[in-house]
Motif scaffolding. Structure first.
Motif, PDB file in Angstrom:
ATOM      1  N   ASN A  14      -0.613  -3.237  15.312  1.00  0.00           N
ATOM      2  CA  ASN A  14       0.128  -2.148  15.945  1.00  0.00           C
ATOM      3  C   ASN A  14       0.623  -2.570  17.318  1.00  0.00           C
ATOM      4  N   TYR A  15       1.800  -2.081  17.648  1.00  0.00           N
ATOM      5  CA  TYR A  15       2.418  -2.341  18.947  1.00  0.00           C
ATOM      6  C   TYR A  15       2.735  -0.995  19.574  1.00  0.00           C
ATOM      7  N   VAL A  16       1.838  -0.521  20.429  1.00  0.00           N
ATOM      8  CA  VAL A  16       1.967   0.792  21.053  1.00  0.00           C
ATOM      9  C   VAL A  16       2.265   0.608  22.534  1.00  0.00           C
ATOM     10  N   TYR A  17       3.371   1.173  22.975  1.00  0.00           N
ATOM     11  CA  TYR A  17       3.747   1.101  24.386  1.00  0.00           C
ATOM     12  C   TYR A  17       4.290   2.444  24.831  1.00  0.00           C
ATOM     13  N   GLY A  18       3.801   2.915  25.970  1.00  0.00           N
ATOM     14  CA  GLY A  18       4.231   4.218  26.466  1.00  0.00           C
ATOM     15  C   GLY A  18       3.861   5.347  25.523  1.00  0.00           C
ATOM     16  N   GLY A  19       2.781   5.181  24.792  1.00  0.00           N
ATOM     17  CA  GLY A  19       2.340   6.218  23.868  1.00  0.00           C
ATOM     18  C   GLY A  19       3.091   6.240  22.551  1.00  0.00           C
ATOM     19  N   GLU A  20       4.001   5.293  22.319  1.00  0.00           N
ATOM     20  CA  GLU A  20       4.800   5.270  21.097  1.00  0.00           C
ATOM     21  C   GLU A  20       4.445   4.049  20.259  1.00  0.00           C
ATOM     22  N   GLY A  60       5.516  -8.637  23.090  1.00  0.00           N
ATOM     23  CA  GLY A  60       5.442  -9.160  21.738  1.00  0.00           C
ATOM     24  C   GLY A  60       4.041  -9.405  21.235  1.00  0.00           C
ATOM     25  N   THR A  61       3.043  -8.838  21.888  1.00  0.00           N
ATOM     26  CA  THR A  61       1.651  -8.999  21.460  1.00  0.00           C
ATOM     27  C   THR A  61       1.118  -7.652  20.981  1.00  0.00           C
ATOM     28  N   PRO A  62       0.343  -7.641  19.898  1.00  0.00           N
ATOM     29  CA  PRO A  62      -0.151  -6.362  19.367  1.00  0.00           C
ATOM     30  C   PRO A  62      -1.161  -5.714  20.299  1.00  0.00           C
ATOM     31  N   THR A  63      -1.161  -4.396  20.298  1.00  0.00           N
ATOM     32  CA  THR A  63      -2.155  -3.647  21.072  1.00  0.00           C
ATOM     33  C   THR A  63      -3.427  -3.410  20.269  1.00  0.00           C
ATOM     34  N   SER A  64      -3.347  -3.586  18.946  1.00  0.00           N
ATOM     35  CA  SER A  64      -4.540  -3.509  18.110  1.00  0.00           C
ATOM     36  C   SER A  64      -4.287  -4.262  16.809  1.00  0.00           C
ATOM     37  N   THR A  65      -5.343  -4.812  16.241  1.00  0.00           N
ATOM     38  CA  THR A  65      -5.270  -5.521  14.961  1.00  0.00           C
ATOM     39  C   THR A  65      -6.460  -5.110  14.104  1.00  0.00           C
ATOM     40  N   SER A  66      -6.182  -4.697  12.859  1.00  0.00           N
ATOM     41  CA  SER A  66      -7.250  -4.259  11.962  1.00  0.00           C
ATOM     42  C   SER A  66      -7.020  -4.837  10.574  1.00  0.00           C
ATOM     43  N   THR A  67      -8.109  -5.064   9.841  1.00  0.00           N
ATOM     44  CA  THR A  67      -8.028  -5.555   8.465  1.00  0.00           C
ATOM     45  C   THR A  67      -8.671  -4.533   7.531  1.00  0.00           C
ATOM     46  N   PHE A  68      -7.983  -4.282   6.408  1.00  0.00           N
ATOM     47  CA  PHE A  68      -8.440  -3.294   5.436  1.00  0.00           C
ATOM     48  C   PHE A  68      -8.429  -3.928   4.041  1.00  0.00           C
ATOM     49  N   ARG A  69      -9.050  -3.241   3.090  1.00  0.00           N
ATOM     50  CA  ARG A  69      -8.982  -3.650   1.690  1.00  0.00           C
ATOM     51  C   ARG A  69      -8.375  -2.513   0.880  1.00  0.00           C
ATOM     52  N   ALA A  70      -7.316  -2.840   0.131  1.00  0.00           N
ATOM     53  CA  ALA A  70      -6.650  -1.842  -0.696  1.00  0.00           C
ATOM     54  C   ALA A  70      -7.527  -1.496  -1.896  1.00  0.00           C
ATOM     55  N   ALA A  71      -7.275  -0.316  -2.466  1.00  0.00           N
ATOM     56  CA  ALA A  71      -8.026   0.099  -3.655  1.00  0.00           C
ATOM     57  C   ALA A  71      -7.855  -0.901  -4.786  1.00  0.00           C
ATOM     58  N   GLY A  72      -6.690  -1.564  -4.839  1.00  0.00           N
ATOM     59  CA  GLY A  72      -6.435  -2.553  -5.882  1.00  0.00           C
ATOM     60  C   GLY A  72      -7.120  -3.881  -5.656  1.00  0.00           C
TER      61      GLY A  72
END
Length: 333
Positions: free
Chosen positions: A282-288, A262-274
């Motif tokens: 993201n939660y990636v396990y076993g390549g999925e 239940g813990t993310p494998t990556s966390t990123s912050t972005f800014r939308a065009a608006g």
């Protein structure tokens, strides 16, 4: 049974409708157009609209996306809000828009709060799966690439469909919704929407796995929520993500052993065009990519990046339609 039609009045009774359905199955519509239909099942009848994308060819199987509108919406409004038809034309997939009937809910909310709509083989979930089957009979659908996504009440119902029909849907998107069986009564639903569910996401994760017959597969889900949602507490989005990760933990090897955590494998912050910032976990396990959680900072109860001419749009947010489809096309049964 279902009927596909180009328009006109509905039959005056279910009996007459059944006759028309049986006799009226014509050739599919041409590409780049709406098809209107109605599905009759043991739980009643609901209308629907199908967008057949530009470039559709009957001999080429296409993905199918089931799009579930929220309260105070209909398929035309949801299509306009999300611009899903334009995305379907560009990417080559069919879009099925079930329509909640006002005679069963005056606000056109899906009745996700009723126990009959929380199990497999009955209620509104069964009606929607019946519509999917009808479209498969009339159009070239890639059965391994059927997806479902919705917002608000449609987002909650999406969770139920992913829980109880994970053999039908390859992936789902819960927008401004809640986890499977966040509440089991009408009064409990009101509480959960305001404060979050009183139930454990881990327990509901097992319940969801059980509802689909304890399958041996993961259930990929994208969850989108605004950080300032005043209608559905953002805690519900967190609980939905945890619940489906637990469902996938059971599904990948049949036991709850944190093989999907239940813990993310990556966390990123972005800014939308608006202008709005948004965080993607993201939660990636076993390549999925088993799960993805997107929170839009400062957004209320809305569709991120939606067309401002329609209610429940937040044009300042990221393009939720593109993000949803990018998530879906990574997955197949």
């Amino acid at each position: 049974m279902s009927m596909l039609r180009r328009g006109g009045a509905l039959s005056r009774s279910l009996f007459l409708l059944s006759v028309v359905v049986t006799l009226g199955m014509g050739a599919p519509a041409h590409a780049g157009s709406w098809v209107h239909g109605i599905h009759v099942g043991s739980s009643g009848a609901r209308g629907y609209q199908l967008w057949v994308p530009t470039g559709y060819q009957p001999g080429t199987p296409r993905p199918l996306l089931v799009a579930l509108h929220g309260c105070l919406q209909n398929p035309d409004q949801f299509a306009g809000l999300t611009r899903l038809n334009e995305k379907a034309d560009a990417e080559g997939f069919l879009v099925l828009y079930p329509n909640q009937a006002m005679f069963v809910n005056a606000t056109q909310c899906w009745n996700f709060m009723l126990g009959t709509n929380m199990e497999r083989g009955q209620g509104e979930p069964a009606l929607i799966v019946g519509m999917v089957d009808a479209v498969k009979q009339q159009y070239a659908v890639d059965a391994r690439r059927v997806y479902v996504g919705g917002v608000s009440a449609g987002g909650v119902l999406t969770g139920t469909l992913m829980a109880c029909y994970s053999d039908v849907f390859a992936a789902g998107m819960v927008g401004a919704g809640a986890m499977y069986k966040a509440a089991t009564t009408v009064s409990g639903t009101a509480f959960a929407m305001l404060f979050g569910s009183i139930y454990s996401p881990d327990d509901r994760g097992k319940d969801a796995w059980t509802c689909s017959g304890r399958p041996r597969r993961t259930v990929p889900v994208l969850v989108m929520h605004g950080s300032e949602d005043s209608v559905v507490n953002p805690l519900n989005g967190e609980q939905a993500m945890k619940q489906f990760l637990q469902t996938s933990d059971y599904g990948d090897d049949g036991v709850a052993n944190d093989s999907v955590r239940g813990t993310p494998t990556s966390t990123s912050t972005f800014r939308a065009a608006g202008g709005r910032d948004y965080t993607v976990k993201n939660y990636v396990y076993g390549g999925e990519l088993v799960g993805q959680k997107l929170e839009v900072r400062g957004m209320d109860h809305a569709w991120p990046g939606g067309d401002s001419r329609y209610p429940f749009a937040d044009p300042s947010g990221p393009d939720a339609t593109t993000l949803m489809w990018d998530f879906f096309k990574q997955h197949a049964l």
